[in-house]
Write a protein that holds these residues in place. Sequence first.
Motif, mmCIF file in Angstrom:
data_model
loop_
_atom_site.group_PDB
_atom_site.id
_atom_site.type_symbol
_atom_site.label_atom_id
_atom_site.label_comp_id
_atom_site.label_asym_id
_atom_site.label_seq_id
_atom_site.Cartn_x
_atom_site.Cartn_y
_atom_site.Cartn_z
ATOM 1 N N GLU A 25 0.590 -0.758 -0.001
ATOM 2 C CA GLU A 25 -0.281 -0.328 0.250
ATOM 3 C C GLU A 25 0.284 1.396 0.125
ATOM 4 N N PHE A 26 1.514 0.836 0.798
ATOM 5 C CA PHE A 26 2.334 3.197 1.022
ATOM 6 C C PHE A 26 3.927 1.983 0.041
ATOM 7 N N SER A 27 3.990 0.895 -0.171
ATOM 8 C CA SER A 27 5.781 0.834 -1.126
ATOM 9 C C SER A 27 6.587 1.447 0.006
ATOM 10 N N ARG A 28 6.600 0.947 0.937
ATOM 11 C CA ARG A 28 7.360 1.326 2.540
ATOM 12 C C ARG A 28 8.549 0.066 2.948
ATOM 13 N N PRO A 40 8.830 -2.991 15.183
ATOM 14 C CA PRO A 40 9.523 -2.816 13.582
ATOM 15 C C PRO A 40 9.052 -1.321 13.082
ATOM 16 N N VAL A 41 8.974 -0.628 12.196
ATOM 17 C CA VAL A 41 9.329 0.322 11.675
ATOM 18 C C VAL A 41 8.772 -0.207 10.087
ATOM 19 N N VAL A 42 8.444 1.318 9.580
ATOM 20 C CA VAL A 42 8.524 1.349 7.989
ATOM 21 C C VAL A 42 9.048 2.222 7.240
ATOM 22 N N GLU A 43 10.548 2.116 6.332
ATOM 23 C CA GLU A 43 11.423 2.838 6.195
ATOM 24 C C GLU A 43 10.695 3.421 4.289
ATOM 25 N N ASP A 44 10.547 5.209 4.704
ATOM 26 C CA ASP A 44 10.196 5.583 3.121
ATOM 27 C C ASP A 44 10.922 5.845 1.378
ATOM 28 N N LYS A 45 12.306 4.723 2.074
ATOM 29 C CA LYS A 45 13.511 4.803 0.848
ATOM 30 C C LYS A 45 14.083 3.473 1.020
ATOM 31 N N ASP A 46 13.952 2.648 0.072
ATOM 32 C CA ASP A 46 15.149 1.405 -0.597
ATOM 33 C C ASP A 46 16.463 2.066 -0.103
ATOM 34 N N ILE A 47 17.063 2.148 1.184
ATOM 35 C CA ILE A 47 17.994 2.693 1.878
ATOM 36 C C ILE A 47 19.343 1.035 1.807
ATOM 37 N N SER A 149 -6.679 -6.585 1.396
ATOM 38 C CA SER A 149 -6.556 -5.093 1.203
ATOM 39 C C SER A 149 -5.574 -4.785 0.681
ATOM 40 N N PHE A 150 -4.601 -3.942 0.516
ATOM 41 C CA PHE A 150 -3.433 -3.971 0.211
ATOM 42 C C PHE A 150 -2.210 -3.514 0.924
ATOM 43 N N LYS A 151 -3.205 -3.254 2.561
ATOM 44 C CA LYS A 151 -2.069 -2.904 3.689
ATOM 45 C C LYS A 151 -1.332 -4.078 4.024
#
Length: 320
Positions: A25-28, A40-47, A149-151
Amino acid sequence: MARLTTENMQGIPQPYTPFKLKNGEFSRWLAVSAANTANPVVEDKDINTLTIYWYLISSEKREGFYNIVSLKNGLALTGHNSSSGEREVFMQPLEQFSEKQLWTVVPTKVFSDGFYRIQNYSTKVDLQTTAVADGNKVTTIDTGDGLESFKLQWLFKFSEGVRQGIPPPSVPFRIMNYEHKRFVFGEEKVLFLRDTVNSFRELQFRLVVPKLKEWRESYLIESLNMNLFVTDDGISQAEASGVQLAEKDEADLNQYWIIVPSKEFDGGFRLRNAKTKGYLINGPTHAGNQLSSMSSIKEWPDQVWTISLVLPVLEHQINE
């Protein structure tokens, strides 16, 4: 129709293969935080750092389930029992026999191939990402019989050229015996081994997601030659039984197979039948070419198999 692309054809990685896990859903990316190691968390970028890399450990207690471990700190993704709808997910020291740390990876049915739901064994809930005021957090939720759902969707990403894992449904593949280096060949209703490697459909199989929820860690295995399914004829768990191809019957547990990563033979899998508990082997006497199944605690190479994708697979479409 199932549409396959370079992004979603990887499937489930082999144990100990570093991977990244992206939410649909968020591509994170699922990650651990240096500031807060408890959740755990989610990161915005593919670091390209250890914070978003994970690896799987195949469970000895529950075949078809895994520990999901952070490459950054060695802590394991852990479910939490709660009476509320959403439940927290924790990062805790690895306990391989803790059912709260066991997860199975279930292909989605609504969205495109390559996306998976990550489901906890103990709590029977799905890993998800939800939006909150200060960003996004990772929780679990009991979806019941509700729509996907996509999430809830996650995509594995790992380096090309590593050991082949479990392919997504609809991706054609071959199955090779670890001991004899021969390929499984399906003709009419018989399964046996042969030396030749070619593009004949008799050598090609694909995975199908079964409908029975209680066997979410299992698959049906379809031969693309006659659209028949690998079936264990056995009843007794102590003796060798025949394996053949049969018409699809999702109520028949003899057609349900759990793909178990080998702990003794690198890159291999054992295929265990859900009903008989027998593992697919090359003949009851370790000789000959016709396949059968037999229960076993100790691994031997006659019952270990490797999977190889049939290429070119990109943009390949199969009628469901």
